[in-house]
Design an enzyme around this catalytic site. Structure first.
Site, PDB file in Angstrom:
ATOM      1  N   TYR A 128      -7.309  12.339 -10.392  1.00  0.00           N
ATOM      2  CA  TYR A 128      -7.438  11.761  -8.708  1.00  0.00           C
ATOM      3  C   TYR A 128      -6.229  11.869  -7.754  1.00  0.00           C
ATOM      4  O   TYR A 128      -6.273  12.611  -7.101  1.00  0.00           O
ATOM      5  CB  TYR A 128      -7.702  10.482  -8.473  1.00  0.00           C
ATOM      6  CG  TYR A 128      -7.462   9.544  -7.013  1.00  0.00           C
ATOM      7  CD1 TYR A 128      -8.614   9.931  -5.982  1.00  0.00           C
ATOM      8  CD2 TYR A 128      -6.363   8.563  -6.911  1.00  0.00           C
ATOM      9  CE1 TYR A 128      -7.905   9.232  -4.869  1.00  0.00           C
ATOM     10  CE2 TYR A 128      -6.569   8.091  -6.089  1.00  0.00           C
ATOM     11  CZ  TYR A 128      -6.713   8.732  -4.650  1.00  0.00           C
ATOM     12  OH  TYR A 128      -6.828   7.410  -3.557  1.00  0.00           O
ATOM     13  N   SER A 152      -2.425  10.115  -0.473  1.00  0.00           N
ATOM     14  CA  SER A 152      -2.370   9.007  -1.436  1.00  0.00           C
ATOM     15  C   SER A 152      -1.330   9.178  -2.351  1.00  0.00           C
ATOM     16  O   SER A 152      -0.557  10.004  -2.657  1.00  0.00           O
ATOM     17  CB  SER A 152      -3.037   8.588  -2.849  1.00  0.00           C
ATOM     18  OG  SER A 152      -2.888   7.636  -3.791  1.00  0.00           O
TER      19      SER A 152
HETATM   20  P1  NAP Z   1     -13.602   3.105   2.028  1.00  0.00           P
HETATM   21  O1  NAP Z   1     -12.897   1.782   2.164  1.00  0.00           O
HETATM   22  O2  NAP Z   1     -14.252   3.093   0.096  1.00  0.00           O
HETATM   23  O3  NAP Z   1     -14.372   4.604   2.599  1.00  0.00           O
HETATM   24  C1  NAP Z   1     -15.022   5.458   2.320  1.00  0.00           C
HETATM   25  C2  NAP Z   1     -15.829   6.452   3.138  1.00  0.00           C
HETATM   26  O4  NAP Z   1     -15.583   7.706   2.664  1.00  0.00           O
HETATM   27  C3  NAP Z   1     -17.003   5.461   3.515  1.00  0.00           C
HETATM   28  O5  NAP Z   1     -16.935   5.982   5.047  1.00  0.00           O
HETATM   29  C4  NAP Z   1     -17.476   6.213   2.972  1.00  0.00           C
HETATM   30  O6  NAP Z   1     -19.159   6.310   3.710  1.00  0.00           O
HETATM   31  C5  NAP Z   1     -17.702   7.811   3.000  1.00  0.00           C
HETATM   32  N1  NAP Z   1     -17.356   8.659   1.966  1.00  0.00           N
HETATM   33  C6  NAP Z   1     -17.945   8.684   0.819  1.00  0.00           C
HETATM   34  N2  NAP Z   1     -18.247   9.613   0.056  1.00  0.00           N
HETATM   35  C7  NAP Z   1     -17.925  10.372   0.882  1.00  0.00           C
HETATM   36  C8  NAP Z   1     -18.445  11.838   0.946  1.00  0.00           C
HETATM   37  N3  NAP Z   1     -18.078  12.957  -0.138  1.00  0.00           N
HETATM   38  N4  NAP Z   1     -18.439  12.813   2.380  1.00  0.00           N
HETATM   39  C9  NAP Z   1     -18.000  12.773   3.137  1.00  0.00           C
HETATM   40  N5  NAP Z   1     -17.753  11.012   3.403  1.00  0.00           N
HETATM   41  C10 NAP Z   1     -18.141  10.255   2.091  1.00  0.00           C
HETATM   42  O7  NAP Z   1     -12.287   4.121   1.159  1.00  0.00           O
HETATM   43  P2  NAP Z   1     -11.011   4.342   2.197  1.00  0.00           P
HETATM   44  O8  NAP Z   1     -10.301   3.343   0.952  1.00  0.00           O
HETATM   45  O9  NAP Z   1     -10.433   4.126   3.343  1.00  0.00           O
HETATM   46  O10 NAP Z   1     -10.263   5.541   1.437  1.00  0.00           O
HETATM   47  C11 NAP Z   1     -10.195   6.523   1.950  1.00  0.00           C
HETATM   48  C12 NAP Z   1      -8.880   7.812   1.945  1.00  0.00           C
HETATM   49  O11 NAP Z   1      -7.565   7.203   1.285  1.00  0.00           O
HETATM   50  C13 NAP Z   1      -9.004   8.207   0.361  1.00  0.00           C
HETATM   51  O12 NAP Z   1      -9.094   9.669   0.594  1.00  0.00           O
HETATM   52  C14 NAP Z   1      -8.639   7.922  -0.815  1.00  0.00           C
HETATM   53  O13 NAP Z   1      -8.395   8.969  -1.164  1.00  0.00           O
HETATM   54  C15 NAP Z   1      -7.831   7.103   0.368  1.00  0.00           C
HETATM   55  N6  NAP Z   1      -6.092   6.257  -0.033  1.00  0.00           N
HETATM   56  C16 NAP Z   1      -7.205   4.724  -0.268  1.00  0.00           C
HETATM   57  C17 NAP Z   1      -6.292   4.342  -0.277  1.00  0.00           C
HETATM   58  C18 NAP Z   1      -6.769   2.348  -0.445  1.00  0.00           C
HETATM   59  O14 NAP Z   1      -5.856   2.241  -1.275  1.00  0.00           O
HETATM   60  N7  NAP Z   1      -8.065   1.827  -0.058  1.00  0.00           N
HETATM   61  C19 NAP Z   1      -4.636   4.907  -1.320  1.00  0.00           C
HETATM   62  C20 NAP Z   1      -4.330   5.847  -1.279  1.00  0.00           C
HETATM   63  C21 NAP Z   1      -5.452   6.544  -0.635  1.00  0.00           C
HETATM   64  P3  NAP Z   1     -20.664   6.870   3.088  1.00  0.00           P
HETATM   65  O15 NAP Z   1     -20.626   6.158   1.777  1.00  0.00           O
HETATM   66  O16 NAP Z   1     -21.902   6.452   4.077  1.00  0.00           O
HETATM   67  O17 NAP Z   1     -20.430   8.289   2.456  1.00  0.00           O
END
Ligand code: NAP
Length: 242
Positions: free
Chosen positions: A157, A144
């Site tokens: 985090y 991130s």
């Molecule tokens: P998201 O849209 O909320 O999706 C999260 C996904 O993770 C869902 O499919 C959820 O499904 C699954 N999940 C949650 N906890 C889990 C676990 N313990 N084991 C397996 N699956 C799990 O999140 P996102 O924004 O795409 O984030 C994905 C990644 O990008 C993360 O590593 C986050 O730190 C990184 N990131 C995001 C942003 C941002 O702005 N969005 C910025 C920087 C980095 P279930 O509920 O079915 O488990």
């Protein structure tokens, strides 16, 4: 523009891939010809996402995997190998952000959870995957922007995401020359995970104005970046954050 087909005959595992960035990465790899293995904690989310990808013509296997469960991680690898016989790409995308507390106010149990899910699970999943990783395989870890400079409300985090920058470098050295290891460090991308920030119009506008391109990233942007790093177009790139 026609989607390239850089992953014909390749097998790709993406963790936490039933929505948001993980799903977009799985979709991009699948549209480019990969057989993709998607997973997350909830069976119904796995089924719905698998259905969505199949409707786009993607070859997909859905497996429930909470990344901090040793048994479910092993099952994810076993099911992949039973079905496809090998692994070419692993995208480690799962993360938790359970607290907005300052680091020194963060409970022990929360510190453990952050380490377990955001860092240790990546290492343990790769341990299980290594015997099946092909020559020329690729690992993409999702860090991130918060990893470069942990902001106050996302401090611990952010520190776990800093650890992933280090892990990328250390594993790239350990896994060379057969497997390349890189990471994507997204800025703010409107997803459920970031909705506490991006659903507020004023905050969103402020964030957009801080970006050089005048907009937030999209899940498709992240899919494209991860697919580039995982592909042979990045055959001479390892240990890099993108
Ligand atoms: P998201 O849209 O909320 O999706 C999260 C996904 O993770 C869902 O499919 C959820 O499904 C699954 N999940 C949650 N906890 C889990 C676990 N313990 N084991 C397996 N699956 C799990 O999140 P996102 O924004 O795409 O984030 C994905 C990644 O990008 C993360 O590593 C986050 O730190 C990184 N990131 C995001 C942003 C941002 O702005 N969005 C910025 C920087 C980095 P279930 O509920 O079915 O488990």
């Amino acid at each position: 523009m026609e989607t390239p087909k850089r992953f014909e005959g390749k097998v790709a595992i993406v963790t936490a891939s039933t929505q948001g960035i993980g799903l977009a990465i799985a979709e991009r790899l699948g549209l480019e010809g990969a057989s993709v293995v998607i997973s997350s904690r909830k069976q119904q989310n796995v089924d719905a996402a698998a259905e969505q990808l199949r409707a786009k013509g993607i070859q997909v296997l859905g497996v429930v995997c909470h990344v901090s469960s040793a048994q479910q991680r092993k099952n994810l690898i076993d099911k992949t190998v039973q079905k496809y016989g090998k692994i070419d790409v692993v995208v480690s995308n799962a993360a938790a952000n359970p607290s907005v507390d300052a680091i020194l106010q963060t409970k022990d149990s929360v510190l453990d959870k952050l380490w377990e899910i955001n860092v240790k699970a990546t290492i343990l999943l790769l341990k299980d995957a290594v015997p099946h990783l092909q020559k020329g395989s690729s690992v993409v870890i999702i860090s991130s922007i918060a990893g470069f400079n942990p902001p106050p409300s996302l401090a611990m985090y952010g520190v776990t995401k800093t650890a992933l920058l280090g892990l990328t470098k250390a594993l790239a050295a350990e896994m060379a020359p057969n497997t390349r290891v890189n990471c994507v460090a997204p800025g703010f991308v409107p997803t459920n995970f970031a909705s506490f920030i991006t659903s507020n119009d004023a905050v969103k506008k402020e964030l957009e104005e801080k970006t050089l391109l005048g907009r937030l990233g999209t899940t498709e942007d992240m899919g494209a970046a991860a697919a580039f790093l995982a592909s042979d177009d990045a055959a001479y790139i390892t240990e890099r954050p993108l």
